[in-house]
Design a protein around this motif. Structure first.
Motif, mmCIF file in Angstrom:
data_model
loop_
_atom_site.group_PDB
_atom_site.id
_atom_site.type_symbol
_atom_site.label_atom_id
_atom_site.label_comp_id
_atom_site.label_asym_id
_atom_site.label_seq_id
_atom_site.Cartn_x
_atom_site.Cartn_y
_atom_site.Cartn_z
ATOM 1 N N VAL A 159 0.514 -0.773 0.117
ATOM 2 C CA VAL A 159 0.092 -0.354 0.070
ATOM 3 C C VAL A 159 0.873 1.231 0.480
ATOM 4 O O VAL A 159 1.919 1.283 0.785
ATOM 5 C CB VAL A 159 -0.867 -0.127 1.210
ATOM 6 N N TRP A 196 0.724 4.854 1.082
ATOM 7 C CA TRP A 196 -0.269 5.728 2.469
ATOM 8 C C TRP A 196 -0.215 6.750 2.141
ATOM 9 O O TRP A 196 1.314 7.621 1.747
ATOM 10 C CB TRP A 196 -0.107 5.377 3.521
ATOM 11 N N THR A 240 -5.272 7.367 4.951
ATOM 12 C CA THR A 240 -5.919 6.281 3.348
ATOM 13 C C THR A 240 -4.832 5.989 2.539
ATOM 14 O O THR A 240 -3.828 6.880 2.480
ATOM 15 C CB THR A 240 -7.074 7.675 2.597
ATOM 16 N N GLU A 289 -3.545 3.351 -1.004
ATOM 17 C CA GLU A 289 -4.248 2.981 -2.572
ATOM 18 C C GLU A 289 -3.272 1.706 -2.534
ATOM 19 O O GLU A 289 -1.799 1.529 -2.505
ATOM 20 C CB GLU A 289 -4.039 3.599 -3.474
ATOM 21 N N THR A 334 -1.147 -1.310 -4.053
ATOM 22 C CA THR A 334 0.420 -0.633 -5.323
ATOM 23 C C THR A 334 -0.528 -1.962 -7.012
ATOM 24 O O THR A 334 -0.967 -2.569 -6.437
ATOM 25 C CB THR A 334 1.788 -0.828 -4.788
ATOM 26 N N THR A 338 -3.274 -1.249 -8.149
ATOM 27 C CA THR A 338 -4.449 -0.722 -8.570
ATOM 28 C C THR A 338 -4.863 0.447 -8.388
ATOM 29 O O THR A 338 -4.531 1.130 -8.150
ATOM 30 C CB THR A 338 -5.022 -2.213 -7.920
ATOM 31 N N THR A 339 -6.272 0.632 -8.404
ATOM 32 C CA THR A 339 -7.114 1.738 -7.743
ATOM 33 C C THR A 339 -8.227 1.131 -6.716
ATOM 34 O O THR A 339 -9.092 2.132 -6.440
ATOM 35 C CB THR A 339 -8.014 2.045 -8.947
ATOM 36 N N VAL A 340 -7.560 0.309 -6.045
ATOM 37 C CA VAL A 340 -8.523 0.151 -4.556
ATOM 38 C C VAL A 340 -8.338 0.765 -3.666
ATOM 39 O O VAL A 340 -7.003 1.120 -3.371
ATOM 40 C CB VAL A 340 -7.996 -1.319 -4.350
ATOM 41 N N ALA A 341 -8.367 2.001 -3.072
ATOM 42 C CA ALA A 341 -8.452 2.782 -2.231
ATOM 43 C C ALA A 341 -8.049 1.577 -0.884
ATOM 44 O O ALA A 341 -8.416 0.681 -0.815
ATOM 45 C CB ALA A 341 -9.278 3.596 -1.423
ATOM 46 N N ARG A 397 -7.403 1.999 3.815
ATOM 47 C CA ARG A 397 -7.937 2.907 4.855
ATOM 48 C C ARG A 397 -7.321 1.944 6.574
ATOM 49 O O ARG A 397 -7.759 0.765 6.424
ATOM 50 C CB ARG A 397 -9.139 2.993 4.730
#
Length: 51
Positions: A15, A17, A34, A36, A38, A40-43, A45
């Motif tokens: 991720v 951050w 928050t 993303e 790595t 991907t476009t997936v968030a 948290r």
């Protein structure tokens, strides 16, 4: 540790951050960071608790 919608978990998910300012962890409390996943476009948290 990534937890997916189906309840499965993956500790190898990388991720990126968002930056955290020192004020956020200077005193006890809770804050959310928050990011993303790595590649991907997936968030992502994370809830951080400072004791």
């Amino acid at each position: 540790m990534a937890t997916y919608n189906d309840g499965s978990k993956d500790s190898s998910a990388a991720v990126t951050w968002a930056a955290i300012s020192p004020e956020q962890y200077a005193a006890p409390g809770t804050f959310t960071v928050t990011g993303e996943v790595t590649g991907t476009t997936v968030a992502a948290r994370a809830t951080v608790t400072v004791e």
